[in-house]
Design a protein around this motif. Structure first.
Motif, PDB file in Angstrom:
ATOM      1  N   ASN A  32      42.768  39.729  43.931  1.00  0.00           N
ATOM      2  CA  ASN A  32      43.611  40.814  44.428  1.00  0.00           C
ATOM      3  C   ASN A  32      43.211  42.097  43.702  1.00  0.00           C
ATOM      4  O   ASN A  32      42.193  42.670  43.993  1.00  0.00           O
ATOM      5  CB  ASN A  32      45.081  40.473  44.225  1.00  0.00           C
ATOM      6  N   THR A  50      43.276  50.880  38.058  1.00  0.00           N
ATOM      7  CA  THR A  50      43.254  49.644  38.827  1.00  0.00           C
ATOM      8  C   THR A  50      42.721  49.923  40.217  1.00  0.00           C
ATOM      9  O   THR A  50      42.741  51.066  40.698  1.00  0.00           O
ATOM     10  CB  THR A  50      44.649  49.018  38.956  1.00  0.00           C
ATOM     11  N   ASN A  96      40.637  43.325  33.652  1.00  0.00           N
ATOM     12  CA  ASN A  96      41.763  42.504  34.101  1.00  0.00           C
ATOM     13  C   ASN A  96      41.589  42.162  35.569  1.00  0.00           C
ATOM     14  O   ASN A  96      41.110  42.995  36.354  1.00  0.00           O
ATOM     15  CB  ASN A  96      43.066  43.273  33.891  1.00  0.00           C
ATOM     16  N   ALA A  97      41.966  40.945  35.928  1.00  0.00           N
ATOM     17  CA  ALA A  97      41.910  40.547  37.341  1.00  0.00           C
ATOM     18  C   ALA A  97      43.123  39.697  37.683  1.00  0.00           C
ATOM     19  O   ALA A  97      43.473  38.773  36.937  1.00  0.00           O
ATOM     20  CB  ALA A  97      40.628  39.776  37.627  1.00  0.00           C
ATOM     21  N   ASN A  98      43.733  40.020  38.793  1.00  0.00           N
ATOM     22  CA  ASN A  98      44.833  39.232  39.343  1.00  0.00           C
ATOM     23  C   ASN A  98      44.262  38.483  40.536  1.00  0.00           C
ATOM     24  O   ASN A  98      43.829  39.116  41.510  1.00  0.00           O
ATOM     25  CB  ASN A  98      45.977  40.157  39.759  1.00  0.00           C
ATOM     26  N   ARG A 106      47.781  31.286  41.433  1.00  0.00           N
ATOM     27  CA  ARG A 106      47.662  32.715  41.136  1.00  0.00           C
ATOM     28  C   ARG A 106      47.794  32.930  39.644  1.00  0.00           C
ATOM     29  O   ARG A 106      48.660  32.342  38.987  1.00  0.00           O
ATOM     30  CB  ARG A 106      48.742  33.497  41.871  1.00  0.00           C
ATOM     31  N   GLU A 108      46.634  35.800  36.106  1.00  0.00           N
ATOM     32  CA  GLU A 108      46.098  37.049  35.579  1.00  0.00           C
ATOM     33  C   GLU A 108      45.126  36.699  34.456  1.00  0.00           C
ATOM     34  O   GLU A 108      45.456  35.923  33.562  1.00  0.00           O
ATOM     35  CB  GLU A 108      47.212  37.942  35.054  1.00  0.00           C
ATOM     36  N   TYR A 109      43.960  37.294  34.522  1.00  0.00           N
ATOM     37  CA  TYR A 109      42.906  36.953  33.583  1.00  0.00           C
ATOM     38  C   TYR A 109      42.386  38.214  32.896  1.00  0.00           C
ATOM     39  O   TYR A 109      42.403  39.309  33.486  1.00  0.00           O
ATOM     40  CB  TYR A 109      41.757  36.232  34.290  1.00  0.00           C
ATOM     41  N   TRP A 110      41.928  38.020  31.656  1.00  0.00           N
ATOM     42  CA  TRP A 110      41.444  39.136  30.850  1.00  0.00           C
ATOM     43  C   TRP A 110      40.046  38.850  30.322  1.00  0.00           C
ATOM     44  O   TRP A 110      39.705  37.697  30.020  1.00  0.00           O
ATOM     45  CB  TRP A 110      42.375  39.368  29.664  1.00  0.00           C
TER      46      TRP A 110
END
Length: 120
Positions: A32, A50, A96-98, A106, A108-110
């Motif tokens: 996303n 973002t 960051n990625a959602n 689902r 959230e990653y860093w």
């Protein structure tokens, strides 16, 4: 498993430019929003910019007109072009990625962070 790997940080003089890149890999179904955050010593992590999968962007007021975020959906990459850098931009920058994983979970990653240092 999902990984975000950043590159492109470094040391630059005030007024200079840097380009940060981040590549997401692993068991990804769909990403996303992707973005960049930063954390300066003694301060909280803050949003820098973002971008959604459709290309809609948001920027912190402090970087508007100087930074540009872009992404390549086919390659799962996001880039931050930083121009007119100032000493107050010095920080560790985090990607960051959602996203949805291949199991449709689902999360959230860093990334691990990349240091940007701007000298006066």
């Amino acid at each position: 498993q999902v990984q975000l790997v950043e590159s492109g940080g470094g040391l630059v003089q005030a007024g200079g430019s840097l380009r940060l890149s981040c590549a997401a890999s692993g068991s990804i179904f769909m990403i996303n929003a992707m973005g960049w955050y930063r954390q300066a010593p003694g301060k909280q992590r803050e949003l820098v910019a973002t971008i959604t999968s459709g290309g809609r962007t948001t920027y912190a007021d402090s970087v508007k007109g100087r930074f540009t975020i872009s992404r390549d959906n086919a390659k799962n990459t996001v880039t931050l072009q930083m121009n007119s850098l100032q000493p107050e931009d010095t920080a560790v920058y985090y990607c960051n990625a959602n996203l949805y994983t291949s199991t449709l979970t689902r999360g959230e990653y860093w990334g691990q962070g990349t240091q940007v240092t701007v000298s006066s």
